[in-house]
Each structure stands twice: as C-alpha cells, then as structure tokens.
Design a protein around this motif. Sequence first.
Motif, short mmCIF file in Angstrom:
data_model
loop_
_atom_site.label_atom_id
_atom_site.label_comp_id
_atom_site.label_asym_id
_atom_site.label_seq_id
_atom_site.Cartn_x
_atom_site.Cartn_y
_atom_site.Cartn_z
N ALA A 92 20.30 -64.52 74.91
CA ALA A 92 21.45 -64.24 75.23
C ALA A 92 22.27 -65.62 75.13
CB ALA A 92 21.19 -64.10 76.70
N PHE A 93 21.57 -66.80 75.12
CA PHE A 93 22.48 -67.84 74.81
C PHE A 93 22.91 -68.25 73.27
CE2 PHE A 93 22.03 -72.46 73.95
CZ PHE A 93 23.09 -72.89 74.87
N ALA A 94 22.04 -67.66 72.48
CA ALA A 94 22.70 -67.55 71.13
C ALA A 94 23.73 -66.78 70.96
CB ALA A 94 21.48 -67.18 70.20
N ASN A 95 23.92 -65.58 71.53
CA ASN A 95 24.73 -64.67 71.24
C ASN A 95 25.97 -65.32 72.04
OD1 ASN A 95 23.76 -62.58 69.81
ND2 ASN A 95 22.88 -61.59 71.74
N ALA A 96 26.16 -65.94 73.04
CA ALA A 96 27.04 -66.58 73.46
C ALA A 96 27.78 -67.79 72.86
CB ALA A 96 26.72 -67.47 75.04
N ILE A 97 26.83 -68.42 72.33
CA ILE A 97 27.18 -69.66 71.27
C ILE A 97 28.01 -68.95 70.16
CG2 ILE A 97 26.43 -71.48 69.88
CD1 ILE A 97 26.46 -72.25 72.72
N ALA A 98 27.35 -67.85 69.56
CA ALA A 98 27.70 -67.47 68.26
C ALA A 98 29.13 -66.63 68.51
CB ALA A 98 26.73 -66.07 67.95
N LEU B 223 6.62 -63.94 78.10
CA LEU B 223 7.19 -64.16 76.80
C LEU B 223 8.69 -63.55 76.94
CD1 LEU B 223 4.23 -63.97 74.42
CD2 LEU B 223 5.50 -66.09 75.14
N GLY B 224 8.60 -62.27 77.08
CA GLY B 224 10.23 -61.63 77.13
C GLY B 224 11.13 -62.25 77.72
N ALA B 225 11.09 -62.94 79.09
CA ALA B 225 11.89 -63.43 79.66
C ALA B 225 12.57 -64.75 78.92
CB ALA B 225 11.42 -64.15 81.02
N PRO B 226 11.78 -65.63 78.41
CA PRO B 226 12.37 -66.83 77.66
C PRO B 226 12.80 -66.37 76.45
CG PRO B 226 10.16 -67.37 78.48
CD PRO B 226 10.32 -65.91 78.72
N ILE B 227 12.39 -65.43 75.70
CA ILE B 227 12.85 -64.86 74.60
C ILE B 227 14.47 -64.24 74.67
CG2 ILE B 227 12.66 -63.01 72.52
CD1 ILE B 227 9.91 -63.88 72.62
#
Length: 111
Positions: free
Chosen positions: A19-25, A10-14
């Motif tokens: 990380a993806f959300a921070n890049a988009i933000a 569960l930790g890897a997908p989260i």
Amino acid sequence: MISRSLGPELGAPIGLLFAFANAIACALHTVGFSETMVDDVNDVRIIGAITVVILLCITFAGMAWEAKAQILFFIAIMLSLINYFVGTVIPPSVDKQAVGFFGYRGEYTSS
C-alpha cells in the motif's frame, strides 16, 4: 490474499509495504505527468493538484467506475505511443536541427 497464503504475521507487513509503495508510485507518476504538461513550477503544482483530485474522485466512485476509467487511460496511452512513433518519422524543422534533433538518416557517416 497474501495474508491468507502466508498467514497474518507475514501478510500484514507485506500488505502495508504494498500500500505504501502504491501511494508513493501514485505521487511520483502524478509529478511526472504534471512536469510533462507544463514547465513552470507553480503550474506543475496546479496540474498535479487537479490530477490528484480527479484520481480521488475516480477512487470514491468505486471499482466499477475505476475499471471503466482504465479503458480510457489505456486508449490515451496507446494514442501517445502512436503519436511518438509518427513524430519520429516526421522530418525535424530547422529550429529543431539547430538544437541537435536530426531525425532518421539513410546515409552512413563515419567520424
């Protein structure tokens, strides 16, 4: 931290989503910052590119320098908030009133 608490399944997908959300933000905040600085589309791209390069340099400098930069960013945000509140009590000029900015008024008007 998440993978140690929930396990790697569960930790890897989260972590990847985080990380993806921070890049988009980061991209959206950079575009928003650039659009508030200038009006022209090409100028927005130039300011955005310069901002991303500065953020990249801060990232490469390391976490210690990034923590110091956070203080400067916080001061800039506080100054902009103070500027906003001071700007709200300054009476608008005739040009601004012509486009609909009237500021604060003490009298009550009914329609």
